[in-house]
Design a protein around this motif. Structure first.
Motif, PDB file in Angstrom:
ATOM      1  N   PRO A 137      -4.247  -5.841  -5.849  1.00  0.00           N
ATOM      2  CA  PRO A 137      -2.994  -5.486  -5.175  1.00  0.00           C
ATOM      3  C   PRO A 137      -2.210  -6.729  -4.751  1.00  0.00           C
ATOM      4  N   ILE A 153      -0.444  -8.119  -2.113  1.00  0.00           N
ATOM      5  CA  ILE A 153      -0.300  -7.832  -0.685  1.00  0.00           C
ATOM      6  C   ILE A 153       1.066  -8.304  -0.170  1.00  0.00           C
ATOM      7  N   LYS A 154       1.537  -9.441  -0.698  1.00  0.00           N
ATOM      8  CA  LYS A 154       2.822  -9.979  -0.262  1.00  0.00           C
ATOM      9  C   LYS A 154       3.946  -8.963  -0.528  1.00  0.00           C
ATOM     10  N   LYS A 212       3.566  -5.719  -1.017  1.00  0.00           N
ATOM     11  CA  LYS A 212       3.341  -4.517  -0.194  1.00  0.00           C
ATOM     12  C   LYS A 212       3.882  -4.711   1.224  1.00  0.00           C
ATOM     13  N   ILE A 213       3.668  -5.900   1.772  1.00  0.00           N
ATOM     14  CA  ILE A 213       4.155  -6.184   3.129  1.00  0.00           C
ATOM     15  C   ILE A 213       5.677  -6.084   3.160  1.00  0.00           C
TER      16      ILE A 213
END
Lengths: 144, 116
Positions: free
Chosen positions: A100, A102-103, A105-106
């Protein structure tokens, strides 16, 4: 504590599909892995993988409806532990499990999508199938 | 017997959240409401101390993902400290160390806020 090295043993548990039961399942699996001589790091990995898989079933296959059950079967083979999970909810195609981002998604304020990746990172073999109208997931981890 | 609790304290202008027990999909909502409350009260210098946290699942990490952008946009941060090896390992598997300030000790996080 007695060790059951080299024997094939199976332990079963059925839970209602509620996140309330996550800690019970984690402890159930960890307790048996401990008595079969698995080391602490492997037990930590197995606990997390089982938690993520059950959480996915509760949230996605059953969509949070607690009027369902999940069957858990833990089998110890000579060289590995295998955990089988059965549910009768919606079937998901879990063939892909990219790492995933994450960057991203944030930025998008999204969460989730991490569980399947973790399961595949933590366990050695993971398979999915459909059996007698149930979804069956089997994940195994080698002792060494 | 899923045990999880959060204690809140203030240190040098920072809010410290001490997490205890096991953070999973069942207990994550508790952390979520505490963070929402801090953000609503504009307490944006947040240090989460993991010293007494024994376990974390991705649902716990998801809570930090949901609020970090808002807090940083307003000039604050959520810094994470005192993780044991098992808990750090989960953050590490998902690449969080590149995106979050994860420090050895709570005092390092407070110092960083004081110097910023």
């Amino acid at each position: 504590m007695s060790l059951h090295l080299g024997t094939n043993s199976t332990y079963k548990k059925t839970i209602t599909a509620s996140t309330k039961n996550l800690s019970d399942v984690r402890n159930f699996v960890a307790q048996h892995a401990t008595s079969h001589g698995y080391d602490k790091q492997k037990i930590a990995d197995i606990r997390l993988a089982v938690d993520e898989a059950i959480t996915n079933i509760i949230k996605h296959a059953y969509n949070g409806d607690e009027n369902h059950t999940i069957e858990i079967e833990v089998t110890f083979k000579k060289d590995r532990i295998c955990i089988e999970l059965l549910d009768t909810g919606t079937t998901f195609n879990l063939k892909s499990f990219p790492e995933p981002n994450i960057k991203e998604k944030i930025k998008q304020k999204k969460r989730g999508g991490m569980g399947v990746y973790l399961i595949h990172s933590l366990m050695d073999d993971v398979s999915y199938g459909r059996e007698n109208d149930a979804n069956k997931m089997v994940m195994c981890k080698y002792r060494n | 017997m899923n045990t999880f609790s959060i204690n809140q304290r203030s240190e040098l202008g920072c809010t410290i959240l001490d997490l205890h027990g096991e953070l999973d999909a069942h207990t994550a909502s508790e952390l979520e409401s505490v963070l929402q409350d801090l953000i609503a009260r504009e307490n944006l210098r947040i240090v989460v101390n993991f010293d007494q946290l024994d376990y974390i699942a991705s649902a716990g990490l998801g809570v930090f993902m949901a609020y970090i952008e808002d807090v940083r946009t307003e000039g604050g941060d959520i810094k994470l400290s005192n993780m044991n090896k098992k808990v750090f390992n989960v953050f590490d598997l998902l690449g969080f160390p590149a995106l979050y300030d994860i420090v050895d000790d709570e005092s390092d996080a407070i110092d960083k806020f004081s110097n910023s």
